[in-house]
Write an enzyme that holds these catalytic residues in place. Structure first.
Site, PDB file in Angstrom:
ATOM      1  N   ASP A   1       1.128  -0.967  -0.032  1.00 28.97           N
ATOM      2  CA  ASP A   1      -0.002   0.065  -0.089  1.00 28.97           C
ATOM      3  C   ASP A   1       1.247   1.419  -0.369  1.00 28.97           C
ATOM      4  OD1 ASP A   1      -2.314   1.717   1.084  1.00 28.97           O
ATOM      5  OD2 ASP A   1      -1.695   1.670   3.059  1.00 28.97           O
TER       6      ASP A   1
ATOM      7  N   ASP B   1      -0.102   5.142   0.886  1.00 33.49           N
ATOM      8  CA  ASP B   1      -0.295   6.440   2.020  1.00 33.49           C
ATOM      9  C   ASP B   1       0.212   5.365   3.638  1.00 33.49           C
ATOM     10  OD1 ASP B   1       0.090   8.467  -0.761  1.00 33.49           O
ATOM     11  OD2 ASP B   1      -2.648   7.530   0.096  1.00 33.49           O
TER      12      ASP B   1
ATOM     13  N   ASP C   1      -1.654  -0.449   6.245  1.00 39.63           N
ATOM     14  CA  ASP C   1      -1.736  -0.337   7.320  1.00 39.63           C
ATOM     15  C   ASP C   1      -3.451   0.215   7.580  1.00 39.63           C
ATOM     16  OD1 ASP C   1      -2.246   1.860   5.501  1.00 39.63           O
ATOM     17  OD2 ASP C   1      -2.388   3.092   6.808  1.00 39.63           O
TER      18      ASP C   1
HETATM   19  O1  LIG Z   1      -7.217   6.608   0.413  1.00 37.39           O
HETATM   20  C1  LIG Z   1      -6.447   6.967  -0.004  1.00 37.39           C
HETATM   21  O2  LIG Z   1      -6.092   7.683  -1.217  1.00 37.39           O
HETATM   22  C2  LIG Z   1      -4.536   6.765  -0.311  1.00 37.39           C
HETATM   23  O3  LIG Z   1      -4.971   5.843   0.529  1.00 37.39           O
HETATM   24  P1  LIG Z   1      -3.492   4.363   0.292  1.00 37.39           P
HETATM   25  O4  LIG Z   1      -2.478   4.175  -0.465  1.00 37.39           O
HETATM   26  O5  LIG Z   1      -3.433   3.934   1.992  1.00 37.39           O
HETATM   27  O6  LIG Z   1      -4.618   3.428  -0.192  1.00 37.39           O
HETATM   28 MG   LIG Z   2      -2.276   2.894   3.074  1.00 35.23          MG
END
Ligand SMILES: O=C(O)COP(=O)(O)O
Ligand SMILES: [Mg+2]
Length: 219
Positions: free
Chosen positions: A7, A9, A165
Site C-alpha cells: 500500500d 499512504d 496500514d
Molecule cells: O485514500 C487514499 O487516497 C490512498 O490511501 P492508500 O494509499 O492507503 O490506499
Molecule cells: Mg494506507
C-alpha cells in the site's frame, strides 16, 4: 520467487502533510476554514472521492459541489504531491534490499495512479515496482479485492504478500486470500487487534524477517 505488494499512504510514505496542504488550498479557494492535519489524516484510505466526501461532511458543504471540489483538490495535489511527504524510516533501505534479492514488488493504493507514479519518481524508487495499481486504475477500489488481484496477476509469483496500514488493506488482503503484514505506524483508525493480520511491524527493519516467515507458511 516471491513478490511483495505495498500500500502507499501510511505504509511506505507519510503523505498526509501534502494531502492536508492540498485540502486546505482547496478549502481556501471556496472561502472555507482550514482542517487540521489529524482530521485530514483520518479521512485518508478510501481514495480521493471519499476524502472529498468527508471534507464536505466536516464543513457541512453541498454534496453537489463534489466534482468541482475534487477537481480543485487534484489540481493542488498534482502540482505539489511530494514536498512535505516522507518515506517511513528504513522503508527505502528495505525495499532496495528486497529488489537486490530478486523479489518482484508492486504498489496497490487507493491514491490515483498519476500522483502515485509522480511520488514514486520524486523519491527515485519508481524503478523498483513492476506494477502500480492506483485507486482509479480499475473501476473499483480497495477493499474490493480486484485491484490487489490485478497486482498479484501482473507479478505472477508463487507467493505474494501484501503490506498495508489500514482497515481497508486488511479487508482487501483477506478478500484476495493473501498473507497480510500490518504496518502499525500508519493511518489505521482502530486497534491493531481489530484488523485481521498475519504479522505486524512498527519498523521496516522488521519486515525482511516477517516476509521470510510468511513466505515459508503453507498456502
Ligand atoms: O485514500 C487514499 O487516497 C490512498 O490511501 P492508500 O494509499 O492507503 O490506499
Ligand atoms: Mg494506507
Amino acid at each position: 520467487m516471491k513478490a511483495i505488494i505495498f500500500d502507499l499512504d501510511g505504509t511506505l510514505i507519510d503523505s498526509a502533510p501534502d494531502i492536508h496542504a492540498a485540502v486546505n488550498k482547496m478549502l481556501a479557494e471556496v472561502g472555507q476554514s482550514e482542517l487540521t492535519l489529524d482530521t485530514v489524516r483520518s479521512f485518508i484510505g478510501n481514495g480521493v472521492p471519499k476524502l472529498i466526501e468527508r471534507v464536505i461532511g466536516a464543513h457541512g458543504l453541498a454534496m453537489d459541489d463534489h466534482a468541482t471540489l475534487l477537481a480543485m483538490f487534484m489540481r493542488h495535489y498534482d502540482a505539489d504531491p511530494a514536498t512535505l511527504t516522507t518515506l517511513y524510516p528504513n522503508a527505502e533501505k528495505v525495499i532496495t534490499d528486497f529488489a537486490a534479492e530478486g523479489f518482484r514488488m508492486g504498489i496497490c493504493t487507493n491514491k490515483p495512479e498519476a500522483p502515485t507514479r509522480a511520488i514514486l519518481a520524486a523519491f527515485g524508487i519508481d524503478g523498483m515496482f513492476d506494477v502500480v495499481i492506483g485507486g482509479d486504475t480499475l473501476p473499483v477500489k480497495k477493499p474490493d479485492p480486484a485491484p490487489l488481484n490485478a497486482a498479484v496477476k501482473a507479478l505472477d509469483q508463487s507467493i505474494t504478500i501484501y503490506v498495508g496500514d489500514s482497515e481497508v488493506d486488511a479487508e482487501t488482503a483477506t478478500r484476495a486470500g493473501l498473507p497480510f503484514a500490518l504496518f502499525t505506524e500508519g493511518y489505521r483508525k482502530s486497534p491493531v487487534s481489530a484488523l485481521a493480520h498475519d504479522a505486524k511491524f512498527a519498523d521496516f527493519a522488521e519486515l525482511p524477517g516477517i516476509v521470510n516467515r510468511l513466505a515459508a507458511l503453507p498456502a
